[in-house]
Scaffold this motif. Structure first.
Motif, PDB file in Angstrom:
ATOM      1  N   LEU A 141      13.642  51.254  41.407  1.00 52.32           N
ATOM      2  CA  LEU A 141      13.131  52.401  41.013  1.00 52.32           C
ATOM      3  C   LEU A 141      11.780  52.347  40.427  1.00 52.32           C
ATOM      4  CD1 LEU A 141      13.902  55.464  40.589  1.00 52.32           C
ATOM      5  CD2 LEU A 141      15.036  54.635  38.308  1.00 52.32           C
ATOM      6  N   ASP A 142      10.856  52.957  40.656  1.00 53.98           N
ATOM      7  CA  ASP A 142       9.634  53.210  39.922  1.00 53.98           C
ATOM      8  C   ASP A 142       9.372  54.420  38.959  1.00 53.98           C
ATOM      9  OD1 ASP A 142       6.889  53.090  38.895  1.00 53.98           O
ATOM     10  OD2 ASP A 142       5.954  53.261  40.795  1.00 53.98           O
ATOM     11  N   VAL A 143       9.867  54.318  37.510  1.00 50.73           N
ATOM     12  CA  VAL A 143      10.048  55.192  36.608  1.00 50.73           C
ATOM     13  C   VAL A 143       8.623  55.958  36.449  1.00 50.73           C
ATOM     14  CG1 VAL A 143      12.208  54.350  35.811  1.00 50.73           C
ATOM     15  CG2 VAL A 143       9.961  53.745  34.723  1.00 50.73           C
ATOM     16  N   ALA A 144       7.691  55.096  36.715  1.00 52.47           N
ATOM     17  CA  ALA A 144       6.197  55.933  36.520  1.00 52.47           C
ATOM     18  C   ALA A 144       6.150  56.983  37.499  1.00 52.47           C
ATOM     19  CB  ALA A 144       5.135  54.956  36.600  1.00 52.47           C
ATOM     20  N   GLU A 145       6.602  56.826  38.743  1.00 51.37           N
ATOM     21  CA  GLU A 145       6.365  58.005  39.576  1.00 51.37           C
ATOM     22  C   GLU A 145       7.171  59.243  39.532  1.00 51.37           C
ATOM     23  OE1 GLU A 145       4.846  57.957  43.445  1.00 51.37           O
ATOM     24  OE2 GLU A 145       3.565  56.319  42.832  1.00 51.37           O
ATOM     25  N   PRO A 146       8.537  59.299  39.168  1.00 47.76           N
ATOM     26  CA  PRO A 146       9.542  58.544  39.592  1.00 47.76           C
ATOM     27  C   PRO A 146       9.826  58.392  40.725  1.00 47.76           C
ATOM     28  CG  PRO A 146      10.081  60.340  38.412  1.00 47.76           C
ATOM     29  CD  PRO A 146       8.707  60.422  38.444  1.00 47.76           C
ATOM     30  N   ARG A 147      10.362  57.312  41.611  1.00 56.81           N
ATOM     31  CA  ARG A 147      10.788  57.408  42.889  1.00 56.81           C
ATOM     32  C   ARG A 147      11.711  56.278  43.124  1.00 56.81           C
ATOM     33  NH1 ARG A 147       8.180  55.151  46.995  1.00 56.81           N
ATOM     34  NH2 ARG A 147       6.300  53.923  46.442  1.00 56.81           N
ATOM     35  N   VAL A 148      12.583  55.929  44.220  1.00 59.56           N
ATOM     36  CA  VAL A 148      13.229  54.945  44.514  1.00 59.56           C
ATOM     37  C   VAL A 148      12.131  54.301  45.555  1.00 59.56           C
ATOM     38  CG1 VAL A 148      15.101  53.926  45.836  1.00 59.56           C
ATOM     39  CG2 VAL A 148      15.556  55.842  44.062  1.00 59.56           C
ATOM     40  N   VAL A 149      11.682  52.896  45.578  1.00 58.68           N
ATOM     41  CA  VAL A 149      10.620  52.414  46.021  1.00 58.68           C
ATOM     42  C   VAL A 149      11.417  51.764  47.209  1.00 58.68           C
ATOM     43  CG1 VAL A 149       8.939  50.415  45.937  1.00 58.68           C
ATOM     44  CG2 VAL A 149       9.423  51.974  44.279  1.00 58.68           C
ATOM     45  N   LEU A 179      19.100  59.277  48.398  1.00 60.24           N
ATOM     46  CA  LEU A 179      19.439  58.453  47.227  1.00 60.24           C
ATOM     47  C   LEU A 179      18.463  58.777  45.879  1.00 60.24           C
ATOM     48  CD1 LEU A 179      20.851  56.009  45.666  1.00 60.24           C
ATOM     49  CD2 LEU A 179      19.143  54.650  46.605  1.00 60.24           C
ATOM     50  N   ASN A 180      16.952  58.972  46.340  1.00 61.04           N
ATOM     51  CA  ASN A 180      16.003  59.302  45.498  1.00 61.04           C
ATOM     52  C   ASN A 180      16.517  60.494  44.856  1.00 61.04           C
ATOM     53  OD1 ASN A 180      13.375  58.709  44.147  1.00 61.04           O
ATOM     54  ND2 ASN A 180      12.952  60.644  45.221  1.00 61.04           N
ATOM     55  N   GLN A 181      16.778  61.483  45.445  1.00 59.53           N
ATOM     56  CA  GLN A 181      17.243  62.927  44.907  1.00 59.53           C
ATOM     57  C   GLN A 181      18.285  62.985  43.931  1.00 59.53           C
ATOM     58  OE1 GLN A 181      15.409  65.447  44.986  1.00 59.53           O
ATOM     59  NE2 GLN A 181      13.908  64.366  46.206  1.00 59.53           N
ATOM     60  N   VAL A 182      19.226  62.004  44.388  1.00 58.40           N
ATOM     61  CA  VAL A 182      20.520  61.717  43.570  1.00 58.40           C
ATOM     62  C   VAL A 182      20.215  60.978  42.118  1.00 58.40           C
ATOM     63  CG1 VAL A 182      22.540  60.624  43.390  1.00 58.40           C
ATOM     64  CG2 VAL A 182      22.263  61.745  45.549  1.00 58.40           C
ATOM     65  N   MET A 183      19.401  60.058  42.222  1.00 58.76           N
ATOM     66  CA  MET A 183      18.959  59.285  41.017  1.00 58.76           C
ATOM     67  C   MET A 183      18.122  60.188  40.233  1.00 58.76           C
ATOM     68  SD  MET A 183      18.842  55.534  42.604  1.00 58.76           S
ATOM     69  CE  MET A 183      18.847  54.534  40.907  1.00 58.76           C
ATOM     70  N   LEU A 184      17.181  61.042  40.647  1.00 56.30           N
ATOM     71  CA  LEU A 184      16.295  61.924  39.900  1.00 56.30           C
ATOM     72  C   LEU A 184      17.139  63.009  39.386  1.00 56.30           C
ATOM     73  CD1 LEU A 184      12.967  62.332  42.063  1.00 56.30           C
ATOM     74  CD2 LEU A 184      13.397  60.648  40.025  1.00 56.30           C
ATOM     75  N   ALA A 185      18.158  63.562  40.086  1.00 57.82           N
ATOM     76  CA  ALA A 185      19.002  64.621  39.513  1.00 57.82           C
ATOM     77  C   ALA A 185      19.864  63.903  38.303  1.00 57.82           C
ATOM     78  CB  ALA A 185      19.774  65.014  40.589  1.00 57.82           C
ATOM     79  N   GLN A 186      20.204  62.871  38.154  1.00 60.15           N
ATOM     80  CA  GLN A 186      20.928  62.114  37.143  1.00 60.15           C
ATOM     81  C   GLN A 186      19.970  61.608  36.056  1.00 60.15           C
ATOM     82  OE1 GLN A 186      24.466  59.875  38.066  1.00 60.15           O
ATOM     83  NE2 GLN A 186      24.815  61.055  39.992  1.00 60.15           N
ATOM     84  N   GLU A 187      18.702  61.766  36.357  1.00 61.17           N
ATOM     85  CA  GLU A 187      17.541  61.518  35.204  1.00 61.17           C
ATOM     86  C   GLU A 187      17.720  59.998  34.997  1.00 61.17           C
ATOM     87  OE1 GLU A 187      17.717  64.174  32.260  1.00 61.17           O
ATOM     88  OE2 GLU A 187      16.976  65.852  33.280  1.00 61.17           O
ATOM     89  N   VAL A 188      18.041  59.111  35.940  1.00 59.38           N
ATOM     90  CA  VAL A 188      17.985  57.789  35.787  1.00 59.38           C
ATOM     91  C   VAL A 188      16.848  57.105  35.145  1.00 59.38           C
ATOM     92  CG1 VAL A 188      18.405  55.362  37.129  1.00 59.38           C
ATOM     93  CG2 VAL A 188      19.938  57.552  37.386  1.00 59.38           C
TER      94      VAL A 188
END
Length: 170
Positions: A42-50, A71-80
């Motif tokens: 995960l790149d938290v600067a973008e944020p997105r799953v690389v 997966l990217n949407q799920v992780m962003l929705a949970q604010e990982v």
């Protein structure tokens, strides 16, 4: 100022240096399927799953573009991306060797811009442009080898079918 001193200078938006975290995440690939173990970057600067791979019954496979986006949407929705350490992810300076990277549109545009500089470079400035390219890639946590892995054709991985009709990347 040299014409390629600041590659991002003619971009509308500067590209933030990567801030990569890696770890494991349980994810449901199919609506009513079971949770599967995935390893993620995960790149938290973008944020997105690389990059992400599913680990199922000892087999490892890269997620395809739609699975990666889900997966990217799920992780962003949970604010990982706000507290990656709390979710069990660990910081990494560079992309792990297992990861087949993906790139954001702005990163692709930047690499295309650098490629244009390389095409136009004189014999005396080629090394400088290559150094610039390497610095850009290092800034986003990648190497030239990562770019090569990202654009390889699937057959180079020695695809074979596994349960569910999906290929296996070795």
């Amino acid at each position: 100022m040299n014409w390629f001193d600041n590659v991002s200078s003619d971009s509308d938006q500067r590209i933030a240096p990567a801030c990569l975290y890696q770890g494991h995440w349980r994810h449901r690939l199919r609506a009513h399927g079971e949770l599967l173990m995935c390893r993620v970057v995960l790149d938290v600067a973008e944020p997105r799953v690389v990059a992400a791979q599913v680990i199922e019954q000892g087999l490892v496979e890269d997620l395809d573009a739609s699975e990666l986006e889900e997966l990217n949407q799920v992780m962003l929705a949970q604010e990982v991306h706000h507290r990656p350490l709390a979710w069990g992810l660990t910081a990494c300076a560079m992309l792990p060797l297992w990861a087949k990277p993906t790139f954001s549109e702005s990163q692709i545009e930047e690499m295309e811009r650098i490629q244009g500089y390389l095409i136009d470079a004189s014999d005396d400035s080629v090394d400088t442009v290559l150094q610039l390219r390497d610095q850009f890639l290092q800034g986003i946590g990648m190497t030239c080898e990562d770019v090569h892995r990202a654009v390889r054709q699937p057959n180079e991985y020695g695809k074979s079918l596994r349960k569910g009709g999906r290929g296996l990347a070795s």
